[in-house]
Design an enzyme around this catalytic site. Structure first.
Site, PDB file in Angstrom:
ATOM      1  N   SER A 148      44.616  45.466  34.198  1.00 22.34           N
ATOM      2  CA  SER A 148      44.218  45.274  35.210  1.00 22.34           C
ATOM      3  C   SER A 148      45.420  44.459  35.385  1.00 22.34           C
ATOM      4  O   SER A 148      47.100  44.960  35.588  1.00 22.34           O
ATOM      5  CB  SER A 148      43.151  44.614  34.969  1.00 22.34           C
ATOM      6  OG  SER A 148      43.419  44.110  36.969  1.00 22.34           O
ATOM      7  N   HIS A 149      45.679  43.110  35.984  1.00 20.25           N
ATOM      8  CA  HIS A 149      46.857  41.957  35.700  1.00 20.25           C
ATOM      9  C   HIS A 149      47.208  41.395  35.065  1.00 20.25           C
ATOM     10  O   HIS A 149      48.210  41.248  34.767  1.00 20.25           O
ATOM     11  CB  HIS A 149      46.229  41.766  37.019  1.00 20.25           C
ATOM     12  CG  HIS A 149      45.006  40.281  36.467  1.00 20.25           C
ATOM     13  ND1 HIS A 149      43.623  41.041  35.540  1.00 20.25           N
ATOM     14  CD2 HIS A 149      45.204  39.325  35.714  1.00 20.25           C
ATOM     15  CE1 HIS A 149      42.597  40.060  35.632  1.00 20.25           C
ATOM     16  NE2 HIS A 149      43.654  38.806  35.333  1.00 20.25           N
ATOM     17  N   ASP A 205      46.529  47.923  38.156  1.00 19.24           N
ATOM     18  CA  ASP A 205      45.867  48.942  38.421  1.00 19.24           C
ATOM     19  C   ASP A 205      44.972  49.275  39.318  1.00 19.24           C
ATOM     20  O   ASP A 205      44.395  50.157  39.823  1.00 19.24           O
ATOM     21  CB  ASP A 205      44.665  49.030  37.413  1.00 19.24           C
ATOM     22  CG  ASP A 205      43.443  48.324  37.301  1.00 19.24           C
ATOM     23  OD1 ASP A 205      44.137  47.467  38.046  1.00 19.24           O
ATOM     24  OD2 ASP A 205      42.451  47.758  36.794  1.00 19.24           O
ATOM     25  N   LYS A 218      36.206  47.209  43.099  1.00 16.53           N
ATOM     26  CA  LYS A 218      37.409  46.625  43.773  1.00 16.53           C
ATOM     27  C   LYS A 218      38.906  46.852  44.284  1.00 16.53           C
ATOM     28  O   LYS A 218      39.524  48.671  43.022  1.00 16.53           O
ATOM     29  CB  LYS A 218      37.558  45.253  43.196  1.00 16.53           C
ATOM     30  CG  LYS A 218      38.390  45.074  42.364  1.00 16.53           C
ATOM     31  CD  LYS A 218      38.428  43.694  42.225  1.00 16.53           C
ATOM     32  CE  LYS A 218      39.026  43.526  40.423  1.00 16.53           C
ATOM     33  NZ  LYS A 218      37.794  43.067  39.742  1.00 16.53           N
ATOM     34  N   ASP A 274      43.209  47.241  41.665  1.00 17.55           N
ATOM     35  CA  ASP A 274      41.883  46.757  42.492  1.00 17.55           C
ATOM     36  C   ASP A 274      42.434  46.113  42.946  1.00 17.55           C
ATOM     37  O   ASP A 274      40.979  45.138  43.622  1.00 17.55           O
ATOM     38  CB  ASP A 274      41.698  46.972  41.155  1.00 17.55           C
ATOM     39  CG  ASP A 274      41.854  45.802  39.713  1.00 17.55           C
ATOM     40  OD1 ASP A 274      43.034  45.822  39.748  1.00 17.55           O
ATOM     41  OD2 ASP A 274      41.192  46.231  39.408  1.00 17.55           O
ATOM     42  N   ARG A 275      43.640  44.833  42.868  1.00 22.25           N
ATOM     43  CA  ARG A 275      43.275  43.384  43.264  1.00 22.25           C
ATOM     44  C   ARG A 275      44.372  43.698  44.097  1.00 22.25           C
ATOM     45  O   ARG A 275      45.543  44.268  44.270  1.00 22.25           O
ATOM     46  CB  ARG A 275      44.130  42.677  41.983  1.00 22.25           C
ATOM     47  CG  ARG A 275      42.614  43.025  41.490  1.00 22.25           C
ATOM     48  CD  ARG A 275      43.358  41.163  40.328  1.00 22.25           C
ATOM     49  NE  ARG A 275      42.138  41.279  39.643  1.00 22.25           N
ATOM     50  CZ  ARG A 275      41.795  39.846  38.497  1.00 22.25           C
ATOM     51  NH1 ARG A 275      41.696  39.234  39.032  1.00 22.25           N
ATOM     52  NH2 ARG A 275      40.660  40.349  37.438  1.00 22.25           N
ATOM     53  N   ASP A 304      48.313  44.760  42.004  1.00 18.58           N
ATOM     54  CA  ASP A 304      48.287  45.052  39.955  1.00 18.58           C
ATOM     55  C   ASP A 304      48.538  46.322  39.724  1.00 18.58           C
ATOM     56  O   ASP A 304      48.158  47.210  40.032  1.00 18.58           O
ATOM     57  CB  ASP A 304      46.667  43.809  40.181  1.00 18.58           C
ATOM     58  CG  ASP A 304      45.922  44.381  39.787  1.00 18.58           C
ATOM     59  OD1 ASP A 304      45.015  45.367  41.008  1.00 18.58           O
ATOM     60  OD2 ASP A 304      44.968  44.326  39.196  1.00 18.58           O
TER      61      ASP A 304
END
Length: 542
Positions: free
Chosen positions: A112-113, A278, A375, A280-281, A276
């Site tokens: 992710s982030h 991947d 998300k 999703d944010r 971010d």
């Protein structure tokens, strides 16, 4: 195709967190570490004869890991794998593919982030057939497998190249390599008023999207520049990089400072956003204003009917427990259900599947809807552009109107990162032991009205989640939440969430940190954060 069964033994540290297994790249690339975890997942999901989606955010080790997973999938009897060209898929795009093609689930490679690269982080998670992250019953079963594993299966043949679209074979398994962007972009056109946004941009509206050298770059270029007509260069840092350009792909004012500087310039763009690692944010900004994720969730929910995909209204709003109560006030006005869940997108899945929620969000820059079961950063950006186009207002004007109607919930998160795990766990345990003694006592001039360790019972399936974070409520409606993050790979991260609501008739133009100063001091006095961590201030404030 020859299949080799290799002897192995359990490897410590393979317990999944809130979003799969995350470790440093060095740990994930150790001998048999990836293979053990993949085989443990296969042992639980029983993949023979099934179809899966595989893709990741392009971070370092993504290509190597996917090649090994394809060989293991073939050896474990998987019928077909759908994979993004080059092994690339944003997390929301992967969720959409699982749902669109009705596969048996998917495997998403991302941290992710978190930073990428040889010295960065890597992650892997399994998503179930509804497109969402596996529930705890499945991740717990996977963890149990990792503790007893004695062998794994892998094809001796090399996996085919996945750099070009097409259909390939690895033994009896079909591999379909697809355009990672096309299906997702087509979905967005069914949900968002592209014509209205195109018209907005054609009349001189300017925007800047920072892809942070991460997966969303190709998606944003296709949608924002090619389909919506934003000028070339509106999407910056657009090329996915294995180490995210040496940066930290977390869309917040600290790590996306360049974007903040542009939007805070009086001559800056009308609108700014970031996503971010991947995809999703998200982070949302207007010229001169940063929108907190909690406020962004509330505004999107209040204005969702302006987008074609939600013209009929929404069924409910769900937020994670640390997210501010701003969205609850919107739900009350709309007359729809408001749900408070533990942190982790997987807790929204049953609500979405049951039609009891339409819009969901987390304070950690995650917003989404029932279009996927993850998300979705770019979706949130497009929803904001749709709202701006429909209301014909700036971001600042939209926020001013929202606060005038609902009041303003001042909100901030303070992160104490890489804290010694024993110190962090002891801090939380000691606080839990004192919760019953806190109501009625005053700290920094604020009196505690209620203190609890948040437990959750899913209203759809009855599943339980306990000890999800400590909530401290104060007189006047202020609130502080403390929990340990499940997304880090070094030590422990203690997160302190602060909120204080101001009614519409109150002061809606305060500096957020000033408005939250007493709440922060009260929380520190109660939990002894600075004393126990040895920090005189949080590492990151967002």
């Amino acid at each position: 195709m020859q299949i080799k069964t290799r002897a192995t033994r359990p490897i410590d540290g393979q317990k999944p967190g809130t979003s799969g297994l995350r470790k440093t790249t060095e740990v994930f690339s150790q001998s048999d570490f990836l293979q053990n975890y993949v085989q443990s997942m296969f042992n639980v999901v029983e993949p023979a004869g099934k179809t899966y989606v595989i893709g990741g955010d392009g971070r370092y080790f993504n290509d190597v890991a996917i090649a090994k997973m394809l060989r293991m999938a073939a050896a474990n009897g998987v019928k077909k794998v759908i994979v993004g060209r080059g092994g690339l898929l944003s997390t929301p795009a992967a969720s959409h593919l699982i749902r669109k093609y009705e596969t048996d689930g998917g495997f998403i490679l991302s941290a992710s982030h978190n930073p990428g690269g040889p010295k960065g982080d890597f992650g892997l998670k399994y998503n179930i057939p509804n497109g969402g992250p596996a529930p705890e019953a499945i991740t717990n079963a996977i963890y149990e497998q990792t503790k007893t594993l004695t062998e794994y299966h892998i094809a001796q043949d090399d996996a085919p190249s996945i750099t070009e679209e097409g259909r390939f074979a690895l033994g009896d398994m079909e591999i379909e390599v697809i355009d990672p962007v096309a299906d997702y972009a087509a979905l967005m056109e069914t949900l968002i008023d592209f014509d209205a946004i195109r018209d907005l941009i054609s009349r001189g509206f300017t925007l800047r999207f920072d892809a942070m050298h991460a997966i969303t770059g190709p998606y944003a270029v296709e949608i924002l520049e090619r389909r919506l007509g934003a000028p070339h260069g509106s999407v910056v840092n657009r090329r996915p990089s294995p180490d995210f350009g040496g940066g930290h792909p977390d869309p917040n004012p600290v790590w996306a400072k360049d974007l903040v500087d542009h939007l805070m310039d009086p001559d800056g763009p009308d609108f700014g956003a970031a996503s971010d690692g991947d995809g999703d944010r998200n982070m949302i900004m207007g010229r001169g204003i940063y929108v907190t994720p909690s406020d962004s969730l509330a505004v999107i929910a209040a204005n969702a009917h302006l987008a074609p995909g939600y013209a009929g209204g929404i069924a409910g709003i769900a937020r994670s427990m640390p997210t501010s109560g701003a969205a609850d006030r919107v739900a009350a006005k709309l007359g729809v259900e408001a749900h408070q869940t533990p942190t982790g997108w997987k807790f929204f899945g049953t609500l979405l599947d049951a039609g009891r929620a339409t819009i969901c969000g987390e304070e950690s820059a995650g917003t989404g809807s029932n279009h996927v079961r993850e998300k979705d950063g770019l979706w949130a950006v497009l929803m904001w552009l749709n709202i701006i186009a429909a209301r014909k207002q700036s971001v600042q004007e939209i926020m001013d109107d929202h606060w005038a109607e609902y009041g303003r919930t001042y909100y901030s998160r303070h992160d104490y990162e890489a804290v010694d795990s024993d110190v962090a766990n002891t801090l939380m345990d000691d606080l839990r032991d004192r919760l019953e003694t806190l109501p009625g006592k005053s700290f920094a001039g604020l009196t505690v009205t209620h203190a609890q360790d948040f437990d959750y019972t899913d209203p759809v399936d009855g599943s339980r989640a306990t000890a999800q974070g400590i909530i401290l409520n104060f007189e006047g409606g202020a609130r502080a939440v403390l929990r340990l993050s499940g997304t880090g790979t070094q030590g422990a991260t203690i997160r302190l969430y602060l909120e204080n609501h101001e009614d519409p008739a109150g002061n809606l133009a305060q500096d957020p940190q000033k408005a939250l100063e007493r709440v922060a001091r009260a929380a520190d006095q109660i939990a002894e954060l600075e004393k126990r961590t040895g920090r005189d201030a949080p590492d990151v404030i967002t």
